[in-house]
Design a protein around this motif. Structure first.
Motif, mmCIF file in Angstrom:
data_model
loop_
_atom_site.group_PDB
_atom_site.id
_atom_site.type_symbol
_atom_site.label_atom_id
_atom_site.label_comp_id
_atom_site.label_asym_id
_atom_site.label_seq_id
_atom_site.Cartn_x
_atom_site.Cartn_y
_atom_site.Cartn_z
ATOM 1 N N ASP A 385 1.050 -1.211 0.245
ATOM 2 C CA ASP A 385 0.306 0.308 -0.368
ATOM 3 C C ASP A 385 0.852 0.897 -0.047
ATOM 4 O O ASP A 385 0.372 2.748 0.937
ATOM 5 C CB ASP A 385 -1.001 0.236 1.469
ATOM 6 N N VAL A 386 1.728 1.245 -0.775
ATOM 7 C CA VAL A 386 3.051 2.057 -1.255
ATOM 8 C C VAL A 386 2.275 3.201 -1.431
ATOM 9 O O VAL A 386 1.868 2.999 -2.793
ATOM 10 C CB VAL A 386 4.034 1.342 -1.047
ATOM 11 N N SER A 387 2.339 4.269 -1.506
ATOM 12 C CA SER A 387 1.389 5.583 -2.392
ATOM 13 C C SER A 387 2.744 6.667 -2.545
ATOM 14 O O SER A 387 2.246 7.484 -3.720
ATOM 15 C CB SER A 387 0.532 6.484 -1.905
ATOM 16 N N ALA A 388 3.450 6.940 -2.001
ATOM 17 C CA ALA A 388 4.129 7.579 -2.020
ATOM 18 C C ALA A 388 4.805 7.037 -3.984
ATOM 19 O O ALA A 388 5.473 6.718 -4.473
ATOM 20 C CB ALA A 388 5.829 7.449 -1.507
ATOM 21 N N SER A 389 5.410 8.288 -4.940
ATOM 22 C CA SER A 389 5.264 8.175 -6.449
ATOM 23 C C SER A 389 7.087 7.749 -5.993
ATOM 24 O O SER A 389 7.534 8.152 -4.814
ATOM 25 C CB SER A 389 5.984 9.891 -7.071
ATOM 26 N N GLU A 394 12.405 7.324 -3.041
ATOM 27 C CA GLU A 394 13.560 7.098 -3.379
ATOM 28 C C GLU A 394 14.278 7.976 -2.371
ATOM 29 O O GLU A 394 15.565 8.404 -1.876
ATOM 30 C CB GLU A 394 14.512 7.232 -4.856
ATOM 31 N N LEU A 395 14.075 9.472 -2.469
ATOM 32 C CA LEU A 395 14.437 10.242 -2.008
ATOM 33 C C LEU A 395 14.135 10.340 -0.016
ATOM 34 O O LEU A 395 15.081 10.340 0.237
ATOM 35 C CB LEU A 395 13.325 12.110 -2.055
ATOM 36 N N ASN A 396 13.077 9.570 0.140
ATOM 37 C CA ASN A 396 12.754 9.328 1.834
ATOM 38 C C ASN A 396 13.752 8.552 2.003
ATOM 39 O O ASN A 396 14.367 8.853 2.959
ATOM 40 C CB ASN A 396 11.460 8.790 1.992
ATOM 41 N N ILE A 397 14.054 7.465 1.173
ATOM 42 C CA ILE A 397 15.154 6.506 1.466
ATOM 43 C C ILE A 397 16.195 6.548 1.968
ATOM 44 O O ILE A 397 17.265 6.294 2.886
ATOM 45 C CB ILE A 397 14.697 5.034 0.561
ATOM 46 N N GLU A 398 16.455 7.518 1.221
ATOM 47 C CA GLU A 398 17.854 8.588 0.596
ATOM 48 C C GLU A 398 18.332 8.539 2.052
ATOM 49 O O GLU A 398 19.155 8.678 2.840
ATOM 50 C CB GLU A 398 18.573 8.874 -0.354
ATOM 51 N N THR A 399 17.195 9.720 2.722
ATOM 52 C CA THR A 399 17.276 10.296 3.475
ATOM 53 C C THR A 399 17.705 9.492 5.366
ATOM 54 O O THR A 399 18.646 9.769 5.572
ATOM 55 C CB THR A 399 16.246 11.030 3.438
ATOM 56 N N LEU A 400 17.192 8.020 4.894
ATOM 57 C CA LEU A 400 17.110 7.493 5.908
ATOM 58 C C LEU A 400 18.636 6.573 5.786
ATOM 59 O O LEU A 400 18.921 6.490 6.888
ATOM 60 C CB LEU A 400 15.683 6.251 5.956
ATOM 61 N N GLY A 401 19.235 6.556 4.740
ATOM 62 C CA GLY A 401 20.212 5.694 4.603
ATOM 63 C C GLY A 401 21.350 7.004 5.279
ATOM 64 O O GLY A 401 22.222 5.658 5.353
ATOM 65 N N LYS A 402 21.433 7.938 5.746
ATOM 66 C CA LYS A 402 22.372 9.264 5.639
ATOM 67 C C LYS A 402 22.489 9.092 7.683
ATOM 68 O O LYS A 402 22.721 9.928 8.013
ATOM 69 C CB LYS A 402 21.723 10.405 5.606
ATOM 70 N N VAL A 403 21.408 8.635 7.851
ATOM 71 C CA VAL A 403 20.700 8.553 9.685
ATOM 72 C C VAL A 403 22.043 7.167 10.230
ATOM 73 O O VAL A 403 21.418 5.705 9.959
ATOM 74 C CB VAL A 403 18.964 8.337 10.153
ATOM 75 N N GLY A 498 10.501 6.382 10.490
ATOM 76 C CA GLY A 498 10.484 6.953 9.211
ATOM 77 C C GLY A 498 9.539 6.933 8.114
ATOM 78 O O GLY A 498 10.287 7.186 6.739
ATOM 79 N N LEU A 499 8.931 5.646 7.730
ATOM 80 C CA LEU A 499 8.071 5.033 7.112
ATOM 81 C C LEU A 499 6.945 5.706 6.987
ATOM 82 O O LEU A 499 6.435 5.588 5.869
ATOM 83 C CB LEU A 499 8.346 3.430 6.987
ATOM 84 N N GLY A 500 6.535 6.412 7.735
ATOM 85 C CA GLY A 500 5.280 7.489 7.274
ATOM 86 C C GLY A 500 4.868 7.587 6.192
ATOM 87 O O GLY A 500 3.849 8.019 5.778
ATOM 88 N N PRO A 501 6.174 8.712 5.707
ATOM 89 C CA PRO A 501 5.550 9.365 3.807
ATOM 90 C C PRO A 501 5.222 8.115 3.050
ATOM 91 O O PRO A 501 4.836 9.017 2.163
ATOM 92 C CB PRO A 501 6.968 9.918 4.268
ATOM 93 N N LEU A 502 5.189 6.986 3.234
ATOM 94 C CA LEU A 502 5.661 6.583 1.993
ATOM 95 C C LEU A 502 3.993 6.313 1.923
ATOM 96 O O LEU A 502 3.918 5.622 0.295
ATOM 97 C CB LEU A 502 6.590 5.393 2.414
ATOM 98 N N PHE A 503 3.407 6.139 2.659
ATOM 99 C CA PHE A 503 2.321 5.538 2.619
ATOM 100 C C PHE A 503 1.081 6.476 1.923
ATOM 101 O O PHE A 503 -0.256 6.542 2.470
ATOM 102 C CB PHE A 503 1.666 4.668 4.103
#
Length: 664
Positions: A385-389, A394-403, A498-503
């Motif tokens: 049920d991912v609704s993000a484009s 990609e931008l969201n996961i790249e951000t999480l990858g820097k944490v 930090g996965l909330g924005p994906l949905f």
């Protein structure tokens, strides 16, 4: 003298009658049981005067010579069932000890209760395998072991209980394949919320789907789910029968028809052979042509198999997977490594070949343990049920990858296509806090002691404080199953942050917050915040202190127990000691530390968001508490809730309610 000669036989007769009317042996067994286990003060069995048949919970036969029923539900029994006590009640028909705090295995000498017809042990902390003693109780009609910590396989020998009408094993840790239970009299059956796998035997398919719910790897009728591989593939097309090819329904064919079919088959085989020969020759010519002209050049789009840079390393996927995902020549779907990538060097093809085991299903997707061919083990989370484009994803996961933080489980890689969205994480073999806290409490398991729980709480708090501070990220789904353990409790790590924005917005993100951990305001705003994270963390602390899972629907209704409200009600009655997990009561000199952590937890779980402390302050308070404990105690000025210990125990209001289908 004549009077005495007349009256003495009468007195002697009544004395014999009185002796015969008291179950002396059973009385001694009951007194031995109650003297060896803590219990509620309302059980006042008078050893000197009243008959055992008049005691609370005791029912005797008509001539009061034997105990037939012992019913002590919810009376605050704490500890292991003492052997050599209840098992001496040789005439016992009904035994009900449910909704207490009994732990450990069921005594082996229960096999002596050969006349037992009903056994109710649900809603305790009992553990070990399926009790072997029960196999001997062939007269049992009702058996309820639900809501405990039993583990291992359900044995086929349960079929020995040929008179069973009800078998309730739900909400335990039973694993393995369901045995074929073929007891004709069985009309009520439940094994939901265990860890069973495989298909449901035909003998049990008559029971509703609710009897099997919550077993993630269980499939077949009456469940709608079917066992699937890591990437489910479409079912093969059925092979048509000769009858369907010819359009005839007759079982007999004439001689002419047989000859015609044979000739047609020969012609078809010849044509297929010629086609195969043609393509084989063409392939050979192409290979020779390439050899003469040199190796072919890889197009730029397809040659991006490995690249270095800020985002790490990218691996090309299989050609057929790319085609299936609908990628054009200008764009290939790849497994993209983020951050440091954890030093991994596999690609999507390796991941597709990996053996996969379901670790758990959540509201955001299913997690698999994937073991690659070279032995590397990772966790793959298959999002739903991912609704993000694609770009936002990609931008969201790249951000999480820097944490980066010791107490946060990093995202190592992702895969995005139209049909599949995957995240890759490190695999931590120690499991989650939820499985270690609520798993089997029998022999062979090392329980989480107070020191370990405190260190895990601090580790999770530090990880969450880092998210709220330098990273400026809302976790959005703080719960015990998202706290993963390492051998060192100080290195426990929060996952799935930090996965909330994906949905996307709306009710879906709210539903992804586990029931019981959800802050009250989130239901209205439908948005997780720093303050709602603090609330969830407070519930997590209460879970560590009480040993109760806030999302257990059997404890507090459909959405699970409201743990903060339950704790408040118990503390309000000045029975704070009743709050704490029975496994913590074995440790000396930690009560005041637990009370202080309880105060911190209740502050975090305040109904008013602004009344909740910041995570940095929560961590500071916990560190001070841990520091005071390591220095040998709590200062005199500390304001703590005093714990009443005048009485051994008191049943907690708001505790576990009787289960459907069970009896007192």
């Amino acid at each position: 003298m004549a009077f005495l000669e007349l009256i003495l036989p009468i007195l002697f007769f009544f004395s014999l009658r009185g002796a015969a009317g008291e179950p002396t042996a059973d009385r001694a067994a009951l007194l031995s049981f109650i003297s060896r286990i803590p219990h509620s003060p309302r059980i006042k069995w008078n050893a000197s005067s009243s008959s055992a048949c008049d005691w609370v919970g005791v029912t005797c036969n008509s001539n009061r010579t034997a105990v037939l029923e012992l019913r002590l539900p919810g009376v605050g029994l704490i500890g292991q069932i003492p052997p050599g006590t209840i098992s001496r009640l040789s005439s016992l028909r009904v035994l009900s000890l449910h909704a207490n705090r009994l732990f450990g295995p069921v005594p082996g000498d229960f096999s002596n209760l050969t006349l037992l017809r009903s056994l109710y042990l649900q809603d305790n902390l009992l553990s070990g395998g399926f009790p072997p003693a029960i196999h001997s109780l062939t007269r049992l009609a009702r058996l309820d072991l639900s809501g405990n910590n039993f583990s291992g396989e359900i044995p086929f020998s349960v079929n020995n209980l040929a008179r069973l009408t009800g078998l309730f094993l739900q909400q335990n840790n039973f694993s393995g394949v369901l045995p074929s239970v073929g007891i004709p009299s069985l009309t009520a059956f439940n094994v939901s919320y265990n860890s069973l796998n495989g298909s449901i035997p035909a003998t049990l398919q008559k029971f509703p789907a609710s009897s099997f719910a919550g077993n993630l790897q269980l499939c077949g009728v009456p469940l709608a789910s079917h066992c699937t591989s890591f990437f489910p593939s479409p079912a093969p097309s059925p092979i048509p029968s000769p009858g369907s090819l010819t359009g005839k329904s007759s079982n007999k064919l004439s001689t002419n028809a047989i000859v015609g079919i044979a000739v047609a088959a020969g012609v078809v085989a010849l044509i297929i052979g010629l086609i195969c020969l043609f393509f084989l020759c063409r392939s050979v010519r192409r290979r020779h042509g390439r050899t003469g002209k040199g190796a072919p050049k890889i197009p730029a789009a397809a040659g991006a198999g490995v690249r270095s840079g800020e985002t790490g390393m990218t691996s090309s996927s299989k050609e057929d997977i790319v085609g299936a995902a609908g990628a054009g020549n200008g764009e290939r779907n790849r497994l993209v490594f983020v951050g440091t990538g954890g030093g991994y060097s596999f690609d999507l093809e390796d991941l597709l070949r990996a053996s996969a085991e379901v670790l758990g299903k959540g509201s955001s997707g299913t997690s698999y343990k994937a073991v690659l061919e070279e032995g590397t083990t990772v966790v793959v989370k298959r999002l739903k049920d991912v609704s993000a484009s694609k770009r936002d994803f990609e931008l969201n996961i790249e951000t999480l990858g820097k944490v980066h933080h010791q107490n946060l489980l990093p995202v190592r890689a992702y895969y995005y296509s139209k049909d599949e969205k995957l995240l890759v994480f490190d695999y931590l073999a120690a499991g989650s806090l939820s499985s270690n806290l609520h798993g089997s409490r029998g022999s062979g398991r090392t329980p989480l002691d107070w020191d370990s729980r405190m260190r895990i709480a601090l580790a999770a708090g530090r990880g969450l404080a880092h998210l709220h501070g330098p990273a400026r990220l809302v976790h959005g789904n703080v719960k015990a199953s998202n706290v993963l353990l390492r051998p060192d409790p100080n290195s426990a790590a929060l996952s799935d942050y930090g996965l909330g924005p994906l949905f996307g917005p709306g009710p879906a993100p709210v539903n992804r917050l586990a029931a019981g951990y959800r802050a009250p305001e989130v239901v209205e705003t439908r948005r997780a915040t720093f303050k709602s994270d603090v609330y969830s963390f407070g519930v997590l602390l209460l879970e560590l202190l009480t040993g109760k899972a806030p999302n257990q629907s059997s404890i507090g209704g459909e959405d699970g127990i409201d743990l903060p409200r339950w704790v408040q009600s118990v503390v309000r009655e000045e029975w704070t000691a009743e709050v704490f997990d029975v496994e913590l009561m074995r440790y000396a000199n930690v009560e005041e530390e637990m009370v202080q952590l309880l105060q911190i937890a209740m502050a975090c779980a305040s109904v008013v968001p602004d009344a909740r402390p910041e995570m940095a302050d929560v961590v500071r308070m916990m560190e001070e508490l841990a520091g005071n404990a390591s220095r040998g105690g709590i200062s005199e000025g500390d304001d703590v809730v005093r714990v009443s210990s005048d009485e051994p125990s008191k049943p907690a209001s708001g505790g576990r309610s009787p289960r459907a289908g069970s009896s007192p």
